[in-house]
Motif scaffolding. Structure first.
Motif: not given
Length: 247
Positions: A126-138, A147-152
């Motif tokens: 019910g709240g805004p979507v917040a995303l961590p730093p990522f390299e790839k998102l689907d 997503l694949r987080a940055l550095g993973q």
């Protein structure tokens, strides 16, 4: 003075209002997910002393055209289109929930998922979507964000949230001044698992450009006719005054 002048003036004013609605539709012919505004003229009698021989026109809004727009392939991972009926829940400027079909999403510098117009997308909580730093998102068919987080590693994929998809009764929906759709106060809107997304595509506007252009020409001619009626009323008044002077 004959009521003809008042009727013509009212007609010209109402045609101008209709032209504004039509122009706004035409201006949004390329706006993703835009729903055209509907309007129509209605005849009303002009009541008063004497015989009711005059009728004037009122332009009334007829709601929104909920016809789906055509789908356009983009191949962009952040572009989504709703398949069939349904809406994407977003947060309006006043903090309330609103709904849109525009799926040209983007990620802000602070990791917030936004629409192309800058409205925060609402998630499953019910709240805004917040995303961590990522390299790839689907984005999945059900709105799940993976997503694949940055550095993973490439094989490390995590589901971080889900876009809230709803399908309220369109009879209870209306368009706000900001262009977002809302539901009548008190109408509950819950996520609908039957609403699905198509990734890599966008829904276009449902405005028919040719029809809007023809309507613009028609309204312009109607305005000219009303102005001509006002001129005729003035000429008739001048002729009547001249006859009175002769008597």
């Amino acid at each position: 003075m004959d009521r003809m002048l008042y009727i013509a003036m009212t007609g010209a004013s109402q045609v101008t209002r209709a032209q504004a609605v039509n122009s706004n539709n035409l201006a949004n012919v390329s706006t993703n997910g835009f729903r055209a505004d509907l309007e129509a003229f209605r005849s009303l009698p002009l009541n008063g002393p004497g015989h009711n021989s005059r009728v004037y026109t009122v332009d009334e809004g007829q709601g929104v055209d909920f016809t789906s727009g055509s789908l356009q392939t983009t191949g962009r991972s952040l572009d989504v289109a709703i398949k069939g009926q349904g809406w994407i829940a977003v947060q309006a400027a006043d903090g309330s929930h609103a709904y849109t079909r525009a799926g040209n999403l983007q990620v802000s510098e602070v990791g917030q998922l936004l629409t192309g117009a800058g409205h925060p997308v609402i998630g499953a909580d019910g709240g805004p979507v917040a995303l961590p730093p990522f390299e790839k998102l689907d984005i999945g068919d059900d709105g799940t964000i993976s997503l694949r987080a940055l550095g993973q590693e490439a094989s490390t994929i995590a589901n971080v949230n889900r876009i809230q998809l709803v399908n309220p009764d369109t009879d209870k929906m209306y368009k706000g001044r900001d262009g977002l759709m809302r539901v009548e106060e008190g109408t509950p809107v819950i996520p609908d698992a039957n609403v699905t997304l198509v990734n890599g595509m966008l829904e276009g506007s449902n405005v028919n450009a040719v029809e809007s252009l023809v309507n613009m020409i028609t309204l312009a001619r109607q305005f000219e006719m009303q102005v001509k009626m006002m001129s005729t009323a003035q000429e008739n008044d001048a002729a009547s005054a001249q006859l009175m002077r002769i008597n």
